[in-house]
Scaffold this motif. Structure first.
Motif, PDB file in Angstrom:
ATOM      1  N   UNK A  92      -3.133  10.232  -0.452  1.00 56.36           N
ATOM      2  CA  UNK A  92      -2.364   9.047  -0.810  1.00 56.36           C
ATOM      3  C   UNK A  92      -1.012   9.476  -1.364  1.00 56.36           C
ATOM      4  N   UNK A  93      -0.045   8.580  -1.238  1.00 61.40           N
ATOM      5  CA  UNK A  93       1.295   8.826  -1.762  1.00 61.40           C
ATOM      6  C   UNK A  93       1.518   7.931  -2.969  1.00 61.40           C
ATOM      7  N   UNK A  94       2.165   8.485  -3.983  1.00 59.38           N
ATOM      8  CA  UNK A  94       2.438   7.756  -5.219  1.00 59.38           C
ATOM      9  C   UNK A  94       3.922   7.800  -5.535  1.00 59.38           C
ATOM     10  N   UNK A  95       4.362   6.833  -6.328  1.00 62.11           N
ATOM     11  CA  UNK A  95       5.747   6.773  -6.758  1.00 62.11           C
ATOM     12  C   UNK A  95       5.792   6.534  -8.259  1.00 62.11           C
ATOM     13  N   UNK A  96       6.786   7.133  -8.878  1.00 60.39           N
ATOM     14  CA  UNK A  96       7.045   6.928 -10.303  1.00 60.39           C
ATOM     15  C   UNK A  96       8.543   6.803 -10.476  1.00 60.39           C
ATOM     16  N   UNK A  97       8.950   6.022 -11.431  1.00 60.78           N
ATOM     17  CA  UNK A  97      10.375   5.904 -11.738  1.00 60.78           C
ATOM     18  C   UNK A  97      10.570   6.091 -13.236  1.00 60.78           C
ATOM     19  N   UNK A  98      11.631   6.774 -13.573  1.00 62.99           N
ATOM     20  CA  UNK A  98      11.988   7.031 -14.962  1.00 62.99           C
ATOM     21  C   UNK A  98      13.368   6.421 -15.184  1.00 62.99           C
ATOM     22  N   UNK A  99      13.467   5.516 -16.148  1.00 62.61           N
ATOM     23  CA  UNK A  99      14.722   4.833 -16.457  1.00 62.61           C
ATOM     24  C   UNK A  99      15.191   5.303 -17.836  1.00 62.61           C
TER      25      UNK A  99
END
Length: 190
Positions: free
Chosen positions: A147-154
């Protein structure tokens, strides 16, 4: 010999017992599968910033982030998209970059990401740098779960004022929508 009434009662009791056992077995199977799926998701790779990101200002401005895979599975095909832009949100980004890491990142392994802002984009020589947003968008795969995952850091950086460097801090939840709108306006991956 047992009477017909006793046999009917005995058959009814066995039938009800079998139905109850089947229902309990289905509930147990459902709980087991749900727990197994939750455990698999808990084992997935996940990146955490262990230490505060650093800011180094010389001729250029450099931000250094250390990401640690705190999941149980390795992460593969790590790709990062990084964006740095003025907090006024009325000028184009000063930094847009994409980086792909070839090696897998095993559990409890740290990888570094450095963002360098060229002096032609932002010059710290004047002792003043306007406040900036920094967005890091990570995409990676779990080779075990496929599976592919995404994360974002702001993050936001108050910049440099009167020669004083400010630290990086996390952006507020209330700022997320306007950051996302800005990124969409410039057709940047979020």
């Amino acid at each position: 010999m047992a009477s017909k009434k006793e046999r009917d009662w005995s058959t009814t009791l066995v039938t009800y017992s079998t139905v109850i056992f089947a229902i309990v077995s289905l509930i147990t199977a459902y709980i087991t599968i749900t727990s197994w799926r939750a455990q698999r998701q808990a084992d997935r790779p996940y990146f955490s910033v262990k230490e505060s990101p650093t800011v180094e200002i010389q001729k250029e401005i450099t931000f250094e982030f250390e990401f640690t895979n705190v999941g149980k599975h390795s992460a593969s095909n790590l790709m990062s998209n990084t964006y740095v832009f003025d907090q006024s949100l009325n000028v184009k980004p000063v930094h847009v970059d994409e980086y792909a890491l070839i090696n897998d990142i095993p559990r409890e392994t740290t990888t570094r990401l450095m963002i360098q802002l060229a002096s032609k984009d932002i010059s710290p020589a004047e002792g003043k740098v306007p406040p900036q947003y920094i967005v890091i968008h990570l995409t990676y795969s779990d080779p075990v779960l496929n599976q592919t995952y995404q994360q974002a850091l702001y993050m936001k950086w108050a910049g440099v004022e009167g020669g004083l460097e400010h630290p990086l801090v996390y952006a507020h939840t209330s700022e997320k929508d306007k950051i996302l709108n800005y990124l969409k306006a410039y057709h940047l991956k979020v």
